[in-house]
Scaffold this active site. Structure first.
Site, short mmCIF file in Angstrom:
data_model
loop_
_atom_site.label_atom_id
_atom_site.label_comp_id
_atom_site.label_asym_id
_atom_site.label_seq_id
_atom_site.Cartn_x
_atom_site.Cartn_y
_atom_site.Cartn_z
N ASN A 91 40.77 48.02 55.93
CA ASN A 91 41.35 47.27 54.77
C ASN A 91 41.20 45.72 54.89
OD1 ASN A 91 43.57 46.92 52.34
ND2 ASN A 91 44.55 46.21 54.23
N SER A 144 36.43 47.52 46.53
CA SER A 144 37.03 46.97 45.13
C SER A 144 36.42 47.26 43.81
CB SER A 144 36.85 45.33 45.27
OG SER A 144 37.49 44.63 44.34
N TYR A 157 32.52 36.98 47.90
CA TYR A 157 33.43 38.08 48.25
C TYR A 157 32.58 39.41 47.57
CZ TYR A 157 37.72 41.00 47.23
OH TYR A 157 38.56 41.82 47.31
N LYS A 161 32.19 43.54 49.11
CA LYS A 161 32.85 44.52 48.57
C LYS A 161 31.99 45.74 48.14
CE LYS A 161 36.36 43.77 49.86
NZ LYS A 161 37.39 44.56 50.55
#
Ligand SMILES: NC(=O)C1=CN([C@@H]2O[C@H](COP(=O)(O)OP(=O)(O)OC[C@H]3O[C@@H](n4cnc5c(N)ncnc54)[C@H](OP(=O)(O)O)[C@@H]3O)[C@@H](O)[C@H]2O)C=CC1
Ligand SMILES: C[C@H](O)[C@@H]1OC(=O)[C@H](O)[C@@H]1O
Length: 254
Positions: A91, A144, A157, A161
């Site tokens: 996580n 995500s 980012y 993900k």
């Protein structure tokens, strides 16, 4: 019904937010829980207190997931303390919002290393232990909604993900023969430390709420049921799957 009775669950990035809620939720479902975190000692200790209050045994191990040695140490400490590893919840992550054209190289590299390399090393270390134990296991990675859609200030980012989502697909294939299931959850916007500053902007926060058919942004506790389900034997025939947990945000075009 307790879904994780007798299991040892490892959670990375569990001092705050989604990881913390998942760790406490796992303990409420009967698990012993080992948490990793990077800097917040007091928050990590209070997470352990909550795990113990829920009836589980808990252990906090500090370490930077960007470093491969952190993963081997984390798994070894869990085995020493509780005898094995049944579930890995990968996580830990960061999202330092920044524009694309002047993105510092260090920000890109740090985000990649924490979010993607970190997940890779943790999943690999847990899988090696599970294979050696010979009783299967479950891996749940926190990807995500950003694996599916972009963000102007998240160009460093969103690829991480998507990478985490892809990692679960490939490891589901690599590890299926060992009885190890690999799935990802894809949270929408959940109110945590990662976006506190970004959502302090009222306009941005109202816009994100308005995009969400269920009418509110998520709380870390909204992630617990989906994560515990995928970690548990209730999901015994689920592997390589990705579960959106976003209040409907993704499907809301107009
Ligand atoms: N909140 C959201 O809207 C969404 C979040 N996610 C993902 O959920 C995950 C958890 O984020 P969230 O709970 O929101 O954010 P938080 O900032 O609340 O939690 C992040 C956690 O990761 C830990 N962490 C950060 N860097 C490292 C590192 N290098 N090594 C070990 N641990 C580290 C932090 O530890 P410490 O504070 O002790 O340093 C903290 O426990 C992330 O992967 C994020 O990408 C996905 C979609 C949406
Ligand atoms: C940090 C963001 O607010 C959050 O993280 C994600 O993965 C999504 O982009 C969310 O909005």
């Amino acid at each position: 019904m307790k879904l994780l009775e007798g299991k040892t669950v490892l959670v990375t990035g569990a001092s705050t937010g989604i990881g913390r809620a998942a760790a406490i939720g796992a303990a409420q479902h009967g698990a012993d829980v080992v948490i990793n975190y990077h800097s917040r000692d007091e928050d990590a200790q209070s997470c352990i207190a909550a795990i113990e209050a829920a009836g589980g045994r808990g252990l906090a191990v500090k370490g930077d997931v960007a470093d491969a040695a952190t993963a081997t140490d984390f798994v070894a400490r869990a085995v020493d303390a509780f005898g094995g590893v049944d579930v890995m919840i990968s996580n830990a992550g960061i999202c330092p919002f920044h524009a694309f054209l002047d993105m510092p190289t260090e920000t890109v590299e740090r985000t990649f290393r924490v979010n993607l390399h970190g997940a890779y090393y943790m999943v690999q270390a847990a899988a090696r232990q599970m294979v050696a134990q010979g009783r299967g296991g479950a891996i749940v990675a926190v990807s995500s909604i950003s694996a599916l859609v972009g963000g102007e200030f998240q160009t460093h980012y969103t690829p991480t993900k998507a990478g985490v989502h892809s990692l679960m697909q490939s490891t589901a294939i690599a590890l299926g023969k060992h009885g190890i299931r690999c799935n990802s959850v894809l949270p929408g916007t959940i109110l945590t430390e990662i976006n506190k500053e970004d959502l302090a902007d009222d306009g941005k926060r109202r816009y994100m709420e308005a995009r969400t058919p269920l009418g509110r942004l998520g709380q870390p506790e909204d992630m617990v049921g989906p994560i515990v389900f995928l970690a548990s034997d209730m999901a015994a025939y689920v592997t390589g799957a990705a579960l959106l947990v976003d209040g409907g945000m993704y499907v809301n075009l107009q």
